[in-house]
Design an enzyme around this catalytic site. Structure first.
Site, PDB file in Angstrom:
ATOM      1  N   PRO A   2       0.817  -1.213   0.000  1.00  0.00           N
ATOM      2  CA  PRO A   2       0.000   0.000   0.000  1.00  0.00           C
ATOM      3  C   PRO A   2       0.853   1.265   0.000  1.00  0.00           C
ATOM      4  O   PRO A   2       1.939   1.313   0.585  1.00  0.00           O
ATOM      5  CB  PRO A   2      -0.794  -0.118   1.307  1.00  0.00           C
ATOM      6  CG  PRO A   2      -0.807  -1.567   1.623  1.00  0.00           C
ATOM      7  CD  PRO A   2       0.491  -2.105   1.117  1.00  0.00           C
ATOM      8  N   GLU A   3       0.340   2.294  -0.666  1.00  0.00           N
ATOM      9  CA  GLU A   3       0.995   3.589  -0.648  1.00  0.00           C
ATOM     10  C   GLU A   3       0.745   4.271   0.702  1.00  0.00           C
ATOM     11  O   GLU A   3      -0.152   3.904   1.452  1.00  0.00           O
ATOM     12  CB  GLU A   3       0.443   4.455  -1.787  1.00  0.00           C
ATOM     13  CG  GLU A   3       0.429   3.794  -3.138  1.00  0.00           C
ATOM     14  CD  GLU A   3       1.794   3.732  -3.808  1.00  0.00           C
ATOM     15  OE1 GLU A   3       2.568   4.696  -3.695  1.00  0.00           O
ATOM     16  OE2 GLU A   3       2.086   2.712  -4.453  1.00  0.00           O
ATOM     17  N   LYS A  51       4.471   3.930   6.164  1.00  0.00           N
ATOM     18  CA  LYS A  51       3.588   2.801   5.887  1.00  0.00           C
ATOM     19  C   LYS A  51       3.358   1.938   7.126  1.00  0.00           C
ATOM     20  O   LYS A  51       2.863   0.818   7.027  1.00  0.00           O
ATOM     21  CB  LYS A  51       4.168   1.968   4.751  1.00  0.00           C
ATOM     22  CG  LYS A  51       4.291   2.762   3.444  1.00  0.00           C
ATOM     23  CD  LYS A  51       4.769   1.891   2.312  1.00  0.00           C
ATOM     24  CE  LYS A  51       4.907   2.703   1.031  1.00  0.00           C
ATOM     25  NZ  LYS A  51       5.285   1.853  -0.123  1.00  0.00           N
ATOM     26  N   ARG A 249      11.038  -4.186  -8.421  1.00  0.00           N
ATOM     27  CA  ARG A 249       9.638  -3.793  -8.538  1.00  0.00           C
ATOM     28  C   ARG A 249       9.325  -3.490  -9.997  1.00  0.00           C
ATOM     29  O   ARG A 249      10.200  -3.096 -10.775  1.00  0.00           O
ATOM     30  CB  ARG A 249       9.362  -2.545  -7.695  1.00  0.00           C
ATOM     31  CG  ARG A 249       9.762  -2.681  -6.228  1.00  0.00           C
ATOM     32  CD  ARG A 249       8.925  -3.709  -5.479  1.00  0.00           C
ATOM     33  NE  ARG A 249       7.545  -3.307  -5.418  1.00  0.00           N
ATOM     34  CZ  ARG A 249       7.055  -2.468  -4.483  1.00  0.00           C
ATOM     35  NH1 ARG A 249       7.861  -1.965  -3.568  1.00  0.00           N
ATOM     36  NH2 ARG A 249       5.773  -2.159  -4.477  1.00  0.00           N
TER      37      ARG A 249
END
Length: 266
Positions: A2-3, A51, A249
């Site tokens: 998640p951002e 995060k 990524r």
């Protein structure tokens, strides 16, 4: 993963549901916390740090959780059916008389003194959505490695906390550079300002809209649009990988709208 704006919104919703209320049930389903009893503890606040999620209790205790790739927190009313996944994936249950917070698939769940939170988040750079946000410090940390690919540097939470892979692709597109462009050539000052703007714009709603277009399939310029037309010029969006091999990524870019090195340069 998640951002930072997603984690910020999760923290806000948990805070609204739990803060100021005492727990009537606390079930922490990880071996190291299986015998811990937080019943009757009052939740003082739930905050995001990058995060990371910090659920703070009176008496100076903090429940630290991190969602990573698959974790999530869901809120229910007493007696509601839980719908976040099978019961064996539940890692935490925090219940007040009015709401039940259920944490699913949480890869990180630990209890620590609130005064020692820096032991788990002290390494983070300035938080884009936090009270410690310091753009000059974020830029200085990015510029400390001018040859590092900018996509990799933006994902490094030690530089600035809150940017994830969606925003890396979108930030690079909006700045007209590829994620493999060296930080020293990427204009980190403008990237930091733009990152702050995007996360602030999206923090109070689900999803990450970077185009201003809410229609399905048009919320991102390039992220998730492999082989589909770039929304600006119509060129097919390409996909590659960035970052060290053990933490690679996916990266999306438009070969026409973005300048700089990329995996298909040769």
């Amino acid at each position: 993963m998640p951002e930072g704006d997603t984690v910020w919104l999760t923290a806000r919703r948990l805070d609204e549901a739990l803060a100021g209320r005492s727990l009537v049930r606390a079930d922490l389903r990880v071996p190291q916390l299986a015998t811990t009893d937080l019943t009757d503890r009052r939740v003082t606040e739930v905050v995001a740090r990058g995060k990371h999620l910090m659920t703070r209790f009176d008496g100076g205790l903090t429940l630290h959780s991190h969602l990573r790739m698959d974790g999530s927190w869901h809120l229910y009313g007493p007696g509601d059916r839980w719908r976040g996944g099978p019961l064996h994936q539940v890692r935490a249950v925090l219940e007040t008389p009015a709401r039940v917070a259920v944490g699913y698939r949480l890869p990180v769940l630990e209890l620590l003194p609130t005064a020692e939170e820096d032991s788990v988040v002290g390494h983070l750079g300035p938080d884009l959505l936090g009270p410690d946000w310091d753009p000059a410090e974020a830029v200085a940390r990015l510029r400390a490695e001018p040859a590092r690919p900018v996509g990799e540097a933006l994902l490094d939470q030690r530089n600035l906390a809150g940017v994830g892979n969606v925003y890396v692709s979108e930030l690079c597109f909006l700045r007209g550079i590829t994620p493999w462009t060296p930080v020293g050539e990427a204009g980190p000052e403008k990237l930091v300002v733009l990152a702050k703007k995007l996360l602030e714009a999206n923090k109070a709603r689900p999803g990450h809209i970077t185009t201003g277009d809410l229609r399905r399939g048009r919320t991102h310029w390039v992220y998730g649009r492999e082989h589909r037309p770039c929304l600006r010029c119509g060129t097919a969006v390409r996909v590659g990988q960035h970052g060290p091999p053990e933490r690679a990524r996916v990266a999306y870019w438009c070969p026409r709208c973005q300048r700089g090195p990329h995996p298909h340069a040769n």
